[in-house]
Design an enzyme around this catalytic site. Structure first.
Site, PDB file in Angstrom:
ATOM      1  N   ARG A   1       4.532  -8.653   9.360  1.00  0.00           N
ATOM      2  CA  ARG A   1       5.896  -8.263   9.724  1.00  0.00           C
ATOM      3  C   ARG A   1       6.708  -9.454  10.235  1.00  0.00           C
ATOM      4  NH1 ARG A   1       2.405  -4.219   9.894  1.00  0.00           N
ATOM      5  NH2 ARG A   1       3.087  -2.055   9.650  1.00  0.00           N
TER       6      ARG A   1
ATOM      7  N   ARG B   1      -4.242   2.166  -5.741  1.00  0.00           N
ATOM      8  CA  ARG B   1      -3.725   2.890  -4.585  1.00  0.00           C
ATOM      9  C   ARG B   1      -2.460   3.660  -4.959  1.00  0.00           C
ATOM     10  NH1 ARG B   1      -4.528  -0.899   0.778  1.00  0.00           N
ATOM     11  NH2 ARG B   1      -6.379  -2.019   0.083  1.00  0.00           N
TER      12      ARG B   1
ATOM     13  N   SER C   1       0.602   6.860   3.294  1.00  0.00           N
ATOM     14  CA  SER C   1       0.475   5.550   3.928  1.00  0.00           C
ATOM     15  C   SER C   1       1.760   5.221   4.660  1.00  0.00           C
ATOM     16  CB  SER C   1       0.175   4.456   2.896  1.00  0.00           C
ATOM     17  OG  SER C   1       0.217   3.187   3.524  1.00  0.00           O
ATOM     18  N   SER C   2       1.622   4.757   5.896  1.00  0.00           N
ATOM     19  CA  SER C   2       2.801   4.333   6.656  1.00  0.00           C
ATOM     20  C   SER C   2       3.405   3.061   6.072  1.00  0.00           C
ATOM     21  CB  SER C   2       2.418   4.091   8.121  1.00  0.00           C
ATOM     22  OG  SER C   2       1.517   3.004   8.234  1.00  0.00           O
TER      23      SER C   2
ATOM     24  N   ASP D   1      -8.240   1.692  10.228  1.00  0.00           N
ATOM     25  CA  ASP D   1      -8.986   0.441  10.057  1.00  0.00           C
ATOM     26  C   ASP D   1     -10.244   0.380  10.921  1.00  0.00           C
ATOM     27  OD1 ASP D   1      -7.289  -0.536   8.146  1.00  0.00           O
ATOM     28  OD2 ASP D   1      -6.153  -1.832   9.495  1.00  0.00           O
TER      29      ASP D   1
ATOM     30  N   ARG E   1     -14.149   3.653   1.871  1.00  0.00           N
ATOM     31  CA  ARG E   1     -14.834   3.210   3.081  1.00  0.00           C
ATOM     32  C   ARG E   1     -15.742   4.264   3.698  1.00  0.00           C
ATOM     33  NH1 ARG E   1     -10.043  -0.600   5.691  1.00  0.00           N
ATOM     34  NH2 ARG E   1     -10.548  -2.426   4.391  1.00  0.00           N
TER      35      ARG E   1
END
Length: 379
Positions: free
Chosen positions: A16, A93, A134-135, A263, A295
């Site tokens: 960011r 994705r 997803s954010s 995560d 995952r």
């Protein structure tokens, strides 16, 4: 004597900050303590191309953040054709959010043969976005829409998962523009004024340590390794700071909701297996099945090879405590977080653990193995 480990800069904040600096007309050299991983390099190279408007092919590597953050930025700054390419599982994705937005605005969004091509400039509008995919889509739109010439809004039409990542984005935007993006709470609506001017802060922005990477070492401490983990801010806005609170819970029969901390799932599976008594659960983790690897499947399958007792669920894991693991060869699935989690698990293995494709940690933490050697010098 305690082993000192300084955690790397936050990857989430680094992405960011890079974007903000380039939008301010500068580059990454203006940021103090910037991450140097493959993912951050992809964002740097992508922003360089967008701001210079040359060679409009952006290689996102395996970085979902780079891909999803930069698409709307490119489309809000230019109506020209841009091509985004990726590697590994990146282009598998979901991209439906952007596909629908571009279609509604009569802009081109074509995904095939492992690449995405966009063309056409996005216009100010009311953007409805699902919050359970997803954010990263919301972050990308927040950056892009702030560059348009009029007011826009993002309406999150389902419960927002990973909200702390959106909070990080609005925080960075407020630092660089002075504009705080207000949110209405009923149905989450983010209101974005256009024509935002990004200005580099003085003194320069400093990236704090990464709690998602610190989690590996903090779990190692819980296993009895005499570690001092340095570089973390106690006032951090990172959602993964929650690892500190989780590790402080009574270590018995825990249920951990990972909706906002995806995560942490792989290293939490290690912690719950080896450090928490009884039967524990990880819930609300379905989205981690579409990361660099599946995952949930990867960490349960590889830990079970070493003697763990983990049951895979569609959206989580059921984990029974074991006192120790055995040695063996396990697969990293070419996923940095799986590799690092298995390394920490090996600290409680009664035998040598060999991890395939260990170099995958370069995606987020290039110095991981050098730091790990301080704990297990022969590994």
């Amino acid at each position: 004597m305690s082993i000192k480990i300084t955690v790397p800069p936050s990857k989430s904040i680094s992405h960011r900050a890079v974007i903000c600096e380039y939008l301010a007309g500068h580059d990454e050299t203006n940021i103090i303590n910037l991450g140097s991983s493959d993912d951050i390099t992809a964002t740097i190279n992508g922003m360089k191309k967008i701001m210079n408007d040359t060679d409009r092919t952006i290689d996102c590597g395996e970085s979902g953040s780079t891909l999803r953050f930069l698409i709307p930025i490119a489309a809000c700054l230019s109506k020209k054709k841009w091509k985004f390419i990726g590697h590994g599982r990146l282009m598998e994705r979901p991209m439906d959010v952007y596909q629908e937005i571009f279609k509604r605005q009569k802009c081109l969004f074509k995904q095939k043969h492992g690449q995405i091509v966009i063309k056409g400039k996005l216009k100010p509008d009311r953007f409805e976005v699902r919050g359970d995919i997803s954010s990263q889509f919301i972050t990308g739109l927040l950056f892009g829409l702030s560059l348009l010439d009029n007011y826009s809004s993002i309406v999150v039409v389902t419960p927002l998962e990973s909200k702390p990542y959106v909070d990080l984005t609005t925080w960075l935007i407020s630092i660089y523009t002075g504009f705080f993006i207000p949110a209405k709470a009923e149905v989450l609506t983010l209101n974005i004024n256009g024509n935002q001017k990004y200005v580099s802060p003085h003194p320069p922005f400093v990236v704090e340590g990464d709690y998602s990477q610190a989690a590996f070492w903090l779990v190692a401490k819980k296993m009895g390794v005499d570690l001092v983990v340095e570089g973390l801010s106690e006032k951090s806005q990172q959602g993964d700071r929650k690892i500190v609170d989780i590790l402080a819970l009574p270590p018995s029969n825990l249920t951990i909701d990972t909706k906002d901390i995806p995560d942490l799932v792989p290293i939490l599976a290690v912690y719950l297996s080896l450090c928490v008594n009884g039967t524990s659960k990880i819930i609300n983790a379905a989205r981690v099945r579409i990361k660099e690897s599946d995952r949930l499947l990867a960490i349960s399958q590889e830990l079970n090879k070493l003697g763990a007792k983990i049951t895979l669920l569609p959206d989580g894991l059921v984990i029974e405590h074991v006192d120790h693991l055995i040695g063996g060869t396990v697969d990293s699935w070419n996923d940095h977080r799986i590799a690092m989690s298995l390394a920490i698990a090996s600290l409680k293995a009664n035998g040598k653990v060999i991890i395939t494709k260990p170099e995958c940690v370069n995606k987020s933490y290039p110095d991981f193995w050098k730091e790990f050697a301080k704990i297990k010098p022969n590994e």
